[in-house]
Scaffold this motif. Structure first.
Motif, PDB file in Angstrom:
ATOM      1  N   THR A  89      29.542  20.372  89.182  1.00 34.05           N
ATOM      2  CA  THR A  89      28.395  19.487  88.932  1.00 34.05           C
ATOM      3  C   THR A  89      28.599  18.130  89.584  1.00 34.05           C
ATOM      4  O   THR A  89      27.658  17.553  90.156  1.00 34.05           O
ATOM      5  N   GLU A 109      31.234  22.039  85.425  1.00 37.20           N
ATOM      6  CA  GLU A 109      32.103  20.938  85.871  1.00 37.20           C
ATOM      7  C   GLU A 109      33.430  21.047  85.120  1.00 37.20           C
ATOM      8  O   GLU A 109      33.441  21.245  83.906  1.00 37.20           O
ATOM      9  N   ARG A 110      34.569  20.920  85.829  1.00 29.99           N
ATOM     10  CA  ARG A 110      35.863  21.062  85.171  1.00 29.99           C
ATOM     11  C   ARG A 110      36.566  19.745  84.924  1.00 29.99           C
ATOM     12  O   ARG A 110      37.692  19.730  84.443  1.00 29.99           O
ATOM     13  N   GLN A 112      36.296  16.618  82.575  1.00 30.41           N
ATOM     14  CA  GLN A 112      35.550  16.274  81.367  1.00 30.41           C
ATOM     15  C   GLN A 112      34.829  14.936  81.484  1.00 30.41           C
ATOM     16  O   GLN A 112      33.702  14.777  81.001  1.00 30.41           O
ATOM     17  N   TYR A 115      31.729  15.619  83.419  1.00 34.01           N
ATOM     18  CA  TYR A 115      30.844  16.483  82.631  1.00 34.01           C
ATOM     19  C   TYR A 115      30.040  15.663  81.618  1.00 34.01           C
ATOM     20  O   TYR A 115      28.816  15.785  81.524  1.00 34.01           O
ATOM     21  N   LYS A 116      30.720  14.796  80.882  1.00 32.57           N
ATOM     22  CA  LYS A 116      30.043  13.984  79.863  1.00 32.57           C
ATOM     23  C   LYS A 116      29.065  12.988  80.493  1.00 32.57           C
ATOM     24  O   LYS A 116      27.927  12.843  80.053  1.00 32.57           O
ATOM     25  N   SER A 119      26.019  14.861  82.431  1.00 35.33           N
ATOM     26  CA  SER A 119      25.093  15.525  81.506  1.00 35.33           C
ATOM     27  C   SER A 119      24.053  14.545  80.986  1.00 35.33           C
ATOM     28  O   SER A 119      22.851  14.839  80.968  1.00 35.33           O
ATOM     29  N   ILE A 132      24.506  23.151  81.227  1.00 31.25           N
ATOM     30  CA  ILE A 132      25.631  22.441  81.845  1.00 31.25           C
ATOM     31  C   ILE A 132      26.878  22.786  81.038  1.00 31.25           C
ATOM     32  O   ILE A 132      26.899  22.631  79.817  1.00 31.25           O
ATOM     33  N   SER A 133      27.914  23.250  81.743  1.00 29.36           N
ATOM     34  CA  SER A 133      29.111  23.737  81.070  1.00 29.36           C
ATOM     35  C   SER A 133      30.325  22.954  81.526  1.00 29.36           C
ATOM     36  O   SER A 133      30.440  22.570  82.694  1.00 29.36           O
ATOM     37  N   PHE A 134      31.258  22.727  80.605  1.00 29.20           N
ATOM     38  CA  PHE A 134      32.573  22.202  80.947  1.00 29.20           C
ATOM     39  C   PHE A 134      33.519  23.392  81.001  1.00 29.20           C
ATOM     40  O   PHE A 134      33.721  24.078  79.989  1.00 29.20           O
ATOM     41  N   SER A 213      39.513  24.367  81.445  1.00 32.25           N
ATOM     42  CA  SER A 213      38.713  24.510  80.221  1.00 32.25           C
ATOM     43  C   SER A 213      39.609  24.680  79.005  1.00 32.25           C
ATOM     44  O   SER A 213      40.807  24.857  79.137  1.00 32.25           O
TER      45      SER A 213
END
Length: 213
Positions: A89, A109-110, A112, A115-116, A119, A132-134, A213
């Motif tokens: 992402t 997105e790996r 964090q 990702y936060k 998002s 949307i996934s971590f 993850s």
């Protein structure tokens, strides 16, 4: 979050440059034209946002060069409402392009921190991916498969088999493969067991990492 006439003018110049470099897909060019790239970048780089260059973002990652974003998007040839899986992402810029193209976007997105941040930011701009996934991009999102298209926005040392397995027949995977530089690959699934592979020259990406993850 401002997007003024000067920035809009710079985007038009960027679109013209991308056309000169060989991008022909009108939908991709229009997406580049309407998305305020400067908002996806650190304010210290804002004046350079519409140069055709990659720039650093958080967590040691980069926002890809606009030509690279346009090139990968053009290789996918997305149709409205297709399910698209994005691996990486990052800043969310490529995600926004996919949304502008009418895709139903699932993105991983790996990092964090990214990702936060991303998002929340995408929602503030009005871009709402389906999911949307971590997690680990090498594994894809099997619970949401199959996908019409998969795009990988980081350099992979090899083509992950789980991503191939999550493609529909007729679907495409666009992925840069190798160390530095990478070779852009497009794999089209022609049957349950067969894939057609094409290559499109050298690009440079940050590495695709796993087991985050």
């Amino acid at each position: 979050m401002k997007d003024n006439f000067r920035q809009q003018g710079k985007r038009k110049q960027l679109v013209k440059l991308l056309e000169e470099k060989g991008i022909t897909n009108k939908n991709v060019l229009e997406a580049i034209n309407v998305i305020p790239r400067h908002l996806f970048m650190d304010s210290s780089f804002e004046d350079h946002a519409y140069q055709d260059k990659a720039f650093p973002i958080a967590a040691g990652q980069t926002i890809s060069q606009p030509y690279t974003v346009a090139f990968q998007s053009e290789l996918l040839n997305i149709k409205p409402n297709q399910k698209v899986l994005e691996i990486g992402t990052g800043s969310g810029y490529q995600t926004a392009v996919l949304c502008e193209l009418g895709a139903k976007v699932y993105t991983i997105e790996r990092q964090q921190e990214l990702y936060k941040k991303t998002s929340k930011f995408l929602a503030q701009l009005g871009y709402r991916p389906k999911y949307i996934s971590f997690g680990d991009g090498y594994k894809g999102l099997p619970n949401y498969a199959p996908f019409d298209q998969i795009i990988v926005t980081a350099g992979a040392p090899f083509i992950p088999k789980p991503l191939l397995a999550q493609l529909k027949v007729g679907g495409r995977l666009v992925i840069p493969v190798g160390e530095d530089p990478q070779i852009m690959n497009r794999l089209t699934r022609t049957s349950a067991t067969a894939f057609e592979k094409e290559t499109f020259g050298e690009f440079r990406f940050v590495p695709l990492l796993e087991n985050k993850s």
